[in-house]
Motif scaffolding. Sequence first.
Motif, PDB file in Angstrom:
ATOM      1  N   HIS A   1      39.072  46.674  37.267  1.00  0.00           N
ATOM      2  CA  HIS A   1      40.103  45.737  37.702  1.00  0.00           C
ATOM      3  C   HIS A   1      39.775  44.357  37.169  1.00  0.00           C
TER       4      HIS A   1
ATOM      5  N   HIS B   1      36.099  43.310  35.582  1.00  0.00           N
ATOM      6  CA  HIS B   1      35.109  44.212  36.144  1.00  0.00           C
ATOM      7  C   HIS B   1      35.181  45.556  35.424  1.00  0.00           C
TER       8      HIS B   1
ATOM      9  N   PHE C   1      39.313  34.382  34.095  1.00  0.00           N
ATOM     10  CA  PHE C   1      39.392  35.733  34.606  1.00  0.00           C
ATOM     11  C   PHE C   1      37.979  36.303  34.749  1.00  0.00           C
ATOM     12  N   ARG C   2      37.842  37.253  35.650  1.00  0.00           N
ATOM     13  CA  ARG C   2      36.621  38.045  35.755  1.00  0.00           C
ATOM     14  C   ARG C   2      37.018  39.503  35.594  1.00  0.00           C
TER      15      ARG C   2
ATOM     16  N   ASP D   1      33.310  37.207  32.290  1.00  0.00           N
ATOM     17  CA  ASP D   1      34.160  36.058  32.577  1.00  0.00           C
ATOM     18  C   ASP D   1      34.786  35.547  31.289  1.00  0.00           C
TER      19      ASP D   1
ATOM     20  N   SER E   1      44.523  45.258  40.318  1.00  0.00           N
ATOM     21  CA  SER E   1      44.218  43.828  40.161  1.00  0.00           C
ATOM     22  C   SER E   1      45.258  43.011  40.909  1.00  0.00           C
ATOM     23  N   ASP E   2      45.004  42.751  42.181  1.00  0.00           N
ATOM     24  CA  ASP E   2      46.010  42.137  43.051  1.00  0.00           C
ATOM     25  C   ASP E   2      46.420  40.743  42.608  1.00  0.00           C
ATOM     26  N   GLY E   3      45.539  40.012  41.954  1.00  0.00           N
ATOM     27  CA  GLY E   3      45.850  38.623  41.648  1.00  0.00           C
ATOM     28  C   GLY E   3      46.617  38.395  40.366  1.00  0.00           C
TER      29      GLY E   3
ATOM     30  N   GLU F   1      39.872  40.261  38.164  1.00  0.00           N
ATOM     31  CA  GLU F   1      39.936  39.287  39.248  1.00  0.00           C
ATOM     32  C   GLU F   1      40.416  37.964  38.672  1.00  0.00           C
TER      33      GLU F   1
ATOM     34  N   HIS G   1      30.519  42.659  35.047  1.00  0.00           N
ATOM     35  CA  HIS G   1      31.712  41.837  34.963  1.00  0.00           C
ATOM     36  C   HIS G   1      31.572  40.850  33.814  1.00  0.00           C
TER      37      HIS G   1
END
Length: 509
Positions: free
Chosen positions: A267, A279, A276-277, A287, A307-309, A269, A285
């Motif tokens: 996902h 994963h 962004f991060r 960045d 990825s909710d965001g 973040e 992860h």
Amino acid sequence: MTGTDRRRETFAAPEGLPNADALPARPRAVVVGGGIAGLTAATGLAERGVAVEVIERENYLGGRVGGWTEQHGASPLAMNRGFHAFFRQYYNLRALLARIDPQLRMLTPVEDYPLIDGAGRRDSFRGLPQTPPWNAVAFAARSPTFRLRDFLEIDARAAAPLAAVSVPDIYRRLDNSDAATFLTNIRFPEAARHLAFEVFSRSFFADPSELSAAELATMFHIYFLGSSEGLIFDVPNENYDSALWRPLQRHLEKHGARVRLGTGVAHIEAGPAAPFRVHTDSGEHLDAEAVVLATDIAGLQRIVAASDGLAGDTWRAQIERMRVAPPFAVHRLWLDRPVAADRPAFLGTAGHKPLDNISVLERYELQAAEWARAHQGSVVELHCYALHSPDSRAAAIGQLHRLYPETVAAQIVSEVSLVRDDCPLFAPGSYDDRPRVVTPHPGLLLAGDAIRIDLPVALMERAATTGWCAANELLRSWGLAGHPLQSVPTRGRSPLLRWLATRERATRR
């Protein structure tokens, strides 16, 4: 090997600094997916000094044009996911490949790819003129499936959009119709339809009834009436991994990019904006200021759902609605005796279900030629598209025996069969809902052959073009110079045919 059409269109590169070394900080980008789209985006960024990480879940690069080695006993066998035609009008894909060899010596021409129907009628592309519309006229004139009466019965006004394609206007005109209905409405002859048009719809791994008529018309424009590059294509002279992708990986690494194989993305973040991060499925992860998602549809949907965001609900629902074409199968057979010497490198078929084409690999591919010489045999590949049942092997081999009777007595020394369902479906009415390269989330870009771009490109060329566009969008945002693009003309070449198409549209209003 390079483009010769004087009327091809060039789109200037975005202006900016030549390299990220001139910036206060070096931008970082993660490219998810190591197929054509992802590798193109990574190349466009890395060549401008951006720090790039390419993440690919498979252990090889190239995506659906990837190549690898199968181990059968003590013998390594070169394998890929099937035949791909590198047409001369694939300008942006060729620009990518020119990074590893400006003369494109890794490609070799296939001088003809005959088409044969269930009645044994055979069409050929050999020796056709290159200039539109005479290429299509000559093809039709010498085809055994066209008759003078057929020409007289075609509704010329209704068929005018085929000869006067304008992108993206053709999608507004024809996207709500399917290809089969469109061909029926213009009274295109049934026999010629199977040979000349289903070949294009099958390139999208879909039946004509499931394909947008606008997509079919655009294909006709790209390969017949919109380009003078000709209808003969090239193929890599080695398996895809050794001819294309390992050299391109070295090119990327030379420019500081890092390529991670056998790694998936779990996902992403992100807040309302970059950074962004990313994963990975191994618990790491990464960045970055930017992310390019260049995966297949299933991978894109999985990552976005997890990825909710990312972006908003409207865009996320758009991604969720993307559809894949029916399954297709590739059956590669290593035979203990050769096929007849006059068999072409590639034969397209219609009316031989489930078989859609036959490739004889030793005609052009180094690894297959070496195996064929060592074993006095042949390496034959059978393709079956738009399958209703995944079990196509026996029926496909039966059709091979019918078309190439000398294979009946051949023993199969080794074989590999693949069944996949990861190609995009361009269904009627879907164009407006296709996601674009630029997303609502700053710093997040999409690339791939399923992604909308308002240029006359398709298949591998659409993947490469969206990859360059994704790179250009990010480079522009950082004040860096981008890369130029090319395409066949964005509208029909003939003023007369464009006028006729305009009259047809006015009549229908």
